[in-house]
Motif scaffolding. Structure first.
Motif: not given
Length: 61
Positions: A16-27, A46-47, A55-59
């Protein structure tokens, strides 16, 4: 909430943290990019990363 063991929970939090970081870097890259086509591609990616994070957070629920 799904019954997750400690290792699974730790891995899920990491993803979850990695996906957030990736989204910010892509932005950030999209804002710096001069080519509008590449900039749009980066924004789309990024989106997609944010959607995967959600989706991962639903777990965790």
């Amino acid at each position: 909430m799904t019954n997750l063991n400690q290792m699974e929970l730790q891995n899920l939090r990491h993803l979850i943290g990695a996906h957030g970081t990736i989204a910010n870097k892509l932005d950030d890259m999209a804002q710096q990019c001069q080519d509008p086509n590449i900039s749009q591609m980066l924004k789309t990616d990024a989106n997609d990363a944010r959607q995967s994070k959600q989706k991962l957070m639903t777990f965790l629920q």
